[in-house]
Design an enzyme around this catalytic site. Structure first.
Site, PDB file in Angstrom:
ATOM      1  CD  GLU A  17      -1.318  -2.367   2.071  1.00 18.29           C
ATOM      2  OE1 GLU A  17      -2.117  -3.093   2.674  1.00 18.29           O
ATOM      3  OE2 GLU A  17      -0.078  -2.557   2.076  1.00 18.29           O
ATOM      4  CB  ALA A  40      10.886 -37.196 -11.664  1.00 16.27           C
TER       5      ALA A  40
END
Length: 356
Positions: free
Chosen positions: A52, A158
């Site tokens: 902000e 994997a």
């Protein structure tokens, strides 16, 4: 341009803080006046200005008189406490921003509604969106740390077409497509810490870094109960902050910390140590035994598994996910398929906007 456009832009900005702001959340903000963006900002680095503030500081001098007539779109409730930075909600009140649209509430105890209250008491109109799923998914690491008091846990491996993670010889074998190396390093760079077991470190000799992405390296963690890994292996090279979890000693040698660990209470102790060090996520890369321990103990939030068409014929069996996650999300990467699952009890819903 409607509200969704500006919120999506704020989310895009927030994501730029990935890997750089933990243990803080990623936050983006966009200030709009009658459809025109006056300023944009995101939380860029832990300890520095929040989204902000960066957004307001970007507003040109010629446009600053328009701030009291403008709407700020922000991905997370503005903070209301003094930490490394003053309260963002107070800055918005001081700038007399007309309205703040908030995508997601902040469950951090020192904020959690207090930012909204500070805004409203200061005369700022506040709109809180009903659908917070995107914002919670973006900051799932932060929210897990706040609400479950542990890091967000991602398991990655994997496996071959016939269900093996490595040959019986444990010889280092590249199962997945070469493109996946860059993606894996991108993943590493987004997380606070990454962990491997002794066998993976011994046989694969990984550097455990993110050199193929942006060199923003996570904390390296190795499980080596009896301190048997040869000092010539890369994880012991002293180049990056590294924890060696073991049964024998507590000592520090440069950036390498040897942490004597209670392996009967391994997971809670590790998680406590990580949060104490400001680490809100843990990326676990193996091997099979280590990954299966996390899965069997139900310590996981997300799995990312490369499925390759190659077959090994025999080898070390890939981990088995005992709890079915939310619907798997599949992506083709070269000849491989990446399958992601989110734990059904994680409290988060997978978002296409931020798949990783």
């Amino acid at each position: 341009m409607n509200q969704d456009f500006f919120l999506n832009r704020a989310f895009e900005l927030a994501l730029r803080g990935s890997g750089f702001v933990a243990p803080n959340p990623m936050v983006g903000a966009v200030l709009v006046h009658e459809g025109r963006i006056l300023g944009e900002g995101w939380h860029e680095q832990y300890g520095e200005a929040h989204a902000e503030v960066n957004c307001l500081n970007q507003v040109a001098a010629a446009d600053r008189h328009l701030i009291p007539q403008s709407t700020l779109y922000v991905t997370l409730e503005p903070c209301a406490h003094y930490g490394r930075q003053p309260p963002c909600a107070l800055r918005l009140v001081q700038e007399k921003v007309k309205k703040v649209v908030i995508a997601t509430n902040d469950s951090f105890a020192q904020v959690n509604g207090k930012g909204i209250e500070m805004l409203r008491q200061g005369g700022v109109a506040v709109e809180i969106l009903d659908n917070q799923q995107t914002g919670r998914w973006l900051n799932r690491r932060f929210f897990t740390a706040q609400e479950k008091k542990r890091p967000y846990l991602i398991l990655k491996w994997a496996q071959s077409a016939d269900g093996f993670i490595a040959p019986l010889s444990r010889q280092r074998t590249q199962l997945s497509h070469p493109f996946t190396r860059t993606l894996t390093h991108r993943w590493r760079a987004a997380e606070s810490a990454m962990l491997v077991g002794y066998q993976t470190a011994l046989h694969d000799n990984p550097a455990l870094d993110a050199r193929h992405w942006n060199n923003h390296h996570p904390l390296r963690i190795l499980i080596d109960r009896r301190l048997e890994l040869p000092l010539t292996h890369r994880v012991l090279d002293g180049s990056l902050p590294t924890w060696i979890l073991n049964e024998q000693t507590d000592k520090e040698i440069g950036l390498t910390h040897f942490l004597k660990s209670d392996f009967e209470n391994f997971f809670p102790q590790l998680f406590e140590r990580l949060l104490a060090a400001g680490k809100t996520s843990l990326f676990v890369e193996g091997g099979a035994f280590t990954l299966q321990q996390f899965l069997d103990k139900n310590w996981w939030d997300e799995t990312r598994v490369y499925h390759t068409p190659a077959a090994l014929g025999a080898g070390i069996a890939a981990p088995v996910i005992p709890v079915s996650g939310q619907a798997a999300f599949e992506t083709a990467i070269g000849s491989d398929v990446l399958r992601q699952q989110v734990h059904p009890d994680s409290g988060f819903t997978w978002s296409n906007a931020f798949p990783f």
